[in-house]
Scaffold this motif. Structure first.
Motif, PDB file in Angstrom:
ATOM      1  N   ASP A 119       0.807  -1.223   0.000  1.00  0.00           N
ATOM      2  CA  ASP A 119       0.000   0.000   0.000  1.00  0.00           C
ATOM      3  C   ASP A 119       0.837   1.268   0.000  1.00  0.00           C
ATOM      4  O   ASP A 119       0.280   2.372  -0.100  1.00  0.00           O
ATOM      5  N   CYS A 126      -9.256   4.989  -7.013  1.00  0.00           N
ATOM      6  CA  CYS A 126      -9.115   5.527  -5.654  1.00  0.00           C
ATOM      7  C   CYS A 126      -8.266   6.793  -5.581  1.00  0.00           C
ATOM      8  O   CYS A 126      -7.622   7.062  -4.558  1.00  0.00           O
ATOM      9  N   CYS A 131     -12.022  -1.200  -5.100  1.00  0.00           N
ATOM     10  CA  CYS A 131     -10.740  -0.503  -5.215  1.00  0.00           C
ATOM     11  C   CYS A 131      -9.760  -1.212  -6.145  1.00  0.00           C
ATOM     12  O   CYS A 131      -9.402  -2.372  -5.923  1.00  0.00           O
ATOM     13  N   LYS A 132      -9.330  -0.484  -7.172  1.00  0.00           N
ATOM     14  CA  LYS A 132      -8.267  -0.959  -8.065  1.00  0.00           C
ATOM     15  C   LYS A 132      -7.221   0.155  -8.201  1.00  0.00           C
ATOM     16  O   LYS A 132      -7.145   0.841  -9.216  1.00  0.00           O
ATOM     17  N   ARG A 186      -3.036   3.957  -3.513  1.00  0.00           N
ATOM     18  CA  ARG A 186      -2.853   2.726  -2.733  1.00  0.00           C
ATOM     19  C   ARG A 186      -3.237   2.944  -1.266  1.00  0.00           C
ATOM     20  O   ARG A 186      -3.861   2.087  -0.645  1.00  0.00           O
ATOM     21  N   ALA A 228      -7.059   3.330  -1.024  1.00  0.00           N
ATOM     22  CA  ALA A 228      -7.748   2.049  -1.193  1.00  0.00           C
ATOM     23  C   ALA A 228      -7.758   1.251   0.106  1.00  0.00           C
ATOM     24  O   ALA A 228      -8.770   0.638   0.470  1.00  0.00           O
ATOM     25  N   ARG A 229      -6.627   1.248   0.817  1.00  0.00           N
ATOM     26  CA  ARG A 229      -6.571   0.484   2.066  1.00  0.00           C
ATOM     27  C   ARG A 229      -7.474   1.103   3.133  1.00  0.00           C
ATOM     28  O   ARG A 229      -8.121   0.391   3.907  1.00  0.00           O
ATOM     29  N   SER A 236     -11.118   0.120   2.233  1.00  0.00           N
ATOM     30  CA  SER A 236     -11.498  -1.281   2.454  1.00  0.00           C
ATOM     31  C   SER A 236     -11.327  -1.735   3.894  1.00  0.00           C
ATOM     32  O   SER A 236     -12.181  -2.450   4.431  1.00  0.00           O
ATOM     33  N   HIS A 291     -11.613  -4.385  -1.804  1.00  0.00           N
ATOM     34  CA  HIS A 291     -10.303  -4.225  -2.437  1.00  0.00           C
ATOM     35  C   HIS A 291     -10.034  -5.421  -3.345  1.00  0.00           C
ATOM     36  O   HIS A 291     -10.150  -6.566  -2.916  1.00  0.00           O
ATOM     37  N   GLU A 293      -7.194  -6.247  -4.385  1.00  0.00           N
ATOM     38  CA  GLU A 293      -5.886  -6.778  -3.971  1.00  0.00           C
ATOM     39  C   GLU A 293      -5.018  -7.168  -5.168  1.00  0.00           C
ATOM     40  O   GLU A 293      -4.408  -8.243  -5.216  1.00  0.00           O
TER      41      GLU A 293
END
Length: 448
Positions: free
Chosen positions: A174, A347, A364-365, A372, A375-376, A379, A387, A389
């Motif tokens: 991330d 994101c 989230c992509k 990054r 996104a974390r 999620s 996410h 992932e």
């Protein structure tokens, strides 16, 4: 002290990328509505449509970009070239403007113009920075040198899911990463931005303080300059178009025909690109979810192709009207539409805060940079999305869309995002955090 009746002038130096133009012009409109005159300094590259803002004065400076430089695929290289070639033109422009505008109050610059601190200091005018990330990403960026020294950045693949001791909410994968062929180029950008921030007169954020209270405290420790959290910008001003791409307005009438909260909106932003295999996996994932989808595919965003010509023959026909693919969309209006039930997103912070404001859960992509981190948080911290992932696979995407739009888990996510929407609305009202912070920012500018 100057009073509002004197119409103090603010010089705004916009950065010529779509994700930066939007919040810069939103901030300009906010300040114009509070009695300031706005002079926009912009490059010839990606110059804004001045007719969209008749209430601003526009001044163009030459950027000296060659055709090949303007088409760099390495965005970080482009940033450095612009910061090098705009030094003299910006300096000449600022010198002239200061001689013509005796009521000039300050310069507001996008954070990516890291070269400007020397010139504003030379001319003795305060420089406020518009930082277009949220505070969680800002904290992560502020620790970049520590992350590099400890070797964490090289562990993003081999130890992808390991926690980051200095940033407990994040995993190694991330960490903010710059999309560049030369890691030293990313380091140079980060050093330049950090130096510019620390020497500024203040920093403005398009964030909601109530959602990131601890991150604000940490930011103030690392950067002892005034900080003003006055977001969400787009909720303070009337919608205005400063899009570098033509928005396809037919998507709104298509949404009108869909059931409430049934559509997945997919858009991966204005910079990121994907390869053909990723594109096809997304296409089949959306198709196989059997949910209506509105998909923005930016021309040139699929490596090696112009647009969507690599879709299998008969793919569009097989959708039977359940899917619509456009080159660009009026995103704020799309997210606000009653039919939109979820957002497959890169994101970026603009997209994230716009989605929160409409209580639209996210898939989230992320690609690079602050995406990054965002996104974390979406999620795992705020728990308002799913996410992928890094798995751009049709079955993963199909399941994520169905989960978000048709399952009890999706409904729980929707329930969690509603209070965040309410916080975004309350913070702008009398006594709210963003209301108070804007008043403080205006008083601060007027005190110069």
């Amino acid at each position: 002290m100057k009073t509002r009746e004197t119409k103090p002038v603010i010089f705004l130096f916009t950065f010529p990328l779509q994700g930066h133009l939007n919040p810069n012009f939103q901030l300009a409109n906010i300040l114009f509505n509070r009695g300031f005159s706005i002079t926009v300094i912009h490059t010839e590259f990606n110059s804004p449509n001045t007719s969209d803002f008749p209430h601003f004065t526009f001044v163009s400076i030459p950027d000296g970009l060659s055709e090949s430089e303007a088409n760099y695929t390495d965005v970080i290289d482009l940033l450095h070239v612009l910061n090098s070639k705009c030094v003299a033109p910006f300096g000449d422009c600022l010198k002239r403007l200061l001689s013509e505008e005796p009521t000039s109050a300050c310069v507001i610059v996008d954070a990516l113009w890291y070269f400007t601190y020397d010139l504003t200091e030379k001319f003795g005018i305060p420089r406020i920075i518009n930082r277009t990330v949220n505070l969680s990403a800002f904290v992560a960026f502020s620790k970049f040198h520590v992350l590099r020294e400890k070797g964490y950045l090289s562990l993003q693949e081999s130890h992808a899911d390991s926690p980051v001791p200095e940033l407990p909410c994040l995993r190694m994968k991330d960490l903010p990463w710059f999309q560049t062929e030369d890691p030293r180029s990313g380091d140079k950008l980060q050093r330049g931005v950090m130096k510019s921030l620390k020497s500024s007169s203040g920093i403005v954020f398009n964030v909601i303080e109530d959602l990131e209270t601890e991150q604000l405290k940490e930011s103030l420790k690392a950067f002892p300059v005034p900080m003003f959290c006055i977001g969400p910008f787009h909720r303070r001003v009337a919608a205005s178009s400063n899009s570098l791409l033509t928005q396809d307005m037919t998507c709104l009438s298509w949404l009108d025909k869909q059931e409430p909260r049934s559509v997945i909106y997919a858009s991966l932003g204005s910079i990121a690109s994907i390869d053909e295999s990723e594109f096809l996996e997304i296409a089949w994932g959306l198709r196989n979810s059997e949910q209506p989808f509105l998909w923005v595919v930016r021309p040139g965003s699929i490596k090696g192709t112009e647009w969507i010509e690599i879709l299998p023959k008969g793919f569009i026909e097989s959708l039977e009207g359940k899917g619509k693919i456009v080159k660009w969309a009026p995103q704020i209006e799309v997210l606000a539409h009653r039919a939109t039930g979820g957002f497959l997103t890169h994101c970026g912070w603009n997209s994230t805060i716009e989605s929160i404001c409409e209580a639209v859960p996210m898939i989230c992509k992320p690609s690079f940079g602050d995406q990054r981190v965002n996104a974390r948080y979406i999620s795992d911290v705020w728990k308002i999305g799913l996410h992928l992932e890094n798995k751009t696979e049709r079955l993963v995407i199909e399941n994520a869309v169905r989960t978000l739009l048709t399952s009890s888990q999706g409904e729980e996510i929707r329930k969690r995002i509603m209070p965040m929407k309410e916080t975004a609305e309350k913070c702008l009202k009398l006594g709210g955090s963003s209301y108070r912070n804007l008043e403080s920012l205006i008083a601060y500018i007027l005190s110069f």
